[in-house]
Scaffold this motif. Structure first.
Motif, PDB file in Angstrom:
ATOM      1  N   LEU A 169      -0.337   2.520 -11.962  1.00 46.10           N
ATOM      2  CA  LEU A 169      -0.464   3.772 -10.973  1.00 46.10           C
ATOM      3  C   LEU A 169      -1.515   3.545  -9.996  1.00 46.10           C
ATOM      4  O   LEU A 169      -1.263   4.269  -8.965  1.00 46.10           O
ATOM      5  CB  LEU A 169      -0.636   5.206 -11.949  1.00 46.10           C
ATOM      6  N   ASN A 170      -2.711   2.956 -10.432  1.00 48.14           N
ATOM      7  CA  ASN A 170      -3.611   2.704  -9.549  1.00 48.14           C
ATOM      8  C   ASN A 170      -3.105   1.757  -8.435  1.00 48.14           C
ATOM      9  O   ASN A 170      -3.309   1.775  -7.244  1.00 48.14           O
ATOM     10  CB  ASN A 170      -4.518   1.827 -10.300  1.00 48.14           C
ATOM     11  N   ASN A 171      -2.129   0.637  -8.842  1.00 46.68           N
ATOM     12  CA  ASN A 171      -1.483   0.065  -7.635  1.00 46.68           C
ATOM     13  C   ASN A 171      -0.761   0.901  -6.875  1.00 46.68           C
ATOM     14  O   ASN A 171      -0.467   0.324  -5.737  1.00 46.68           O
ATOM     15  CB  ASN A 171      -0.620  -1.322  -8.333  1.00 46.68           C
ATOM     16  N   HIS A 172      -0.217   1.881  -7.108  1.00 45.55           N
ATOM     17  CA  HIS A 172       0.672   2.780  -6.264  1.00 45.55           C
ATOM     18  C   HIS A 172      -0.027   3.887  -5.828  1.00 45.55           C
ATOM     19  O   HIS A 172       0.499   4.870  -5.383  1.00 45.55           O
ATOM     20  CB  HIS A 172       1.996   3.095  -6.953  1.00 45.55           C
ATOM     21  N   GLY A 173      -1.436   3.908  -5.348  1.00 45.22           N
ATOM     22  CA  GLY A 173      -2.281   4.997  -4.870  1.00 45.22           C
ATOM     23  C   GLY A 173      -2.596   6.108  -5.757  1.00 45.22           C
ATOM     24  O   GLY A 173      -3.210   6.798  -5.325  1.00 45.22           O
ATOM     25  N   PHE A 174      -2.637   5.970  -6.860  1.00 45.70           N
ATOM     26  CA  PHE A 174      -2.973   7.097  -7.792  1.00 45.70           C
ATOM     27  C   PHE A 174      -4.348   6.433  -8.438  1.00 45.70           C
ATOM     28  O   PHE A 174      -4.238   5.552  -8.985  1.00 45.70           O
ATOM     29  CB  PHE A 174      -2.224   7.500  -8.932  1.00 45.70           C
TER      30      PHE A 174
END
Length: 88
Positions: free
Chosen positions: A39-44
Motif C-alpha cells: 500500500l505504501n508503494n501505491h500511494g497510501f
C-alpha cells in the motif's frame, strides 16, 4: 411465514459478513508488513507503529511524534497514572 424466512436470510447474511470480515482480518494480520509495504508503494500512507525508525524520520515528523507523546504523558498525569522510572 414470509417474515420468518426474511429474518432467517438476514441472520444468515450477517453471519456470512462477519465471517468474511474475520477471515480478512486474520489474513491481513498474518501478512501485515507485506500489505502495508504494498500500500505504501501505491500511494497510501500506512504507518507501522511497531517498527518506527526515528533516524530516518523528517524533523517535522519527529516533532509531531514528540508532541503526541507529550500529550499522552500530560493526559496520563492528569488522570493520576503513576510514572515509574526504570533507570538506575
Amino acid at each position: 411465514m414470509n417474515f420468518l424466512n426474511q429474518r432467517t436470510e438476514l441472520i444468515k447474511g450477517v453471519a456470512i459478513g462477519v465471517g468474511v470480515c474475520v477471515v480478512g482480518y486474520v489474513a491481513y494480520k498474518k501478512n501485515e508488513d507485506a500489505v502495508n509495504s504494498f500500500l505504501n508503494n501505491h500511494g497510501f500512507n500506512i504507518e507501522s507503529g511497531n517498527n518506527t525508525d526515528f533516524y530516518s524520520m523528517s524533523l517535522e515528523k519527529l516533532m509531531e511524534t514528540k508532541e503526541t507523546i507529550e500529550d499522552i504523558i500530560a493526559e496520563k498525569d492528569l488522570n493520576g497514572v503513576t510514572i515509574v522510572s526504570t533507570e538506575a
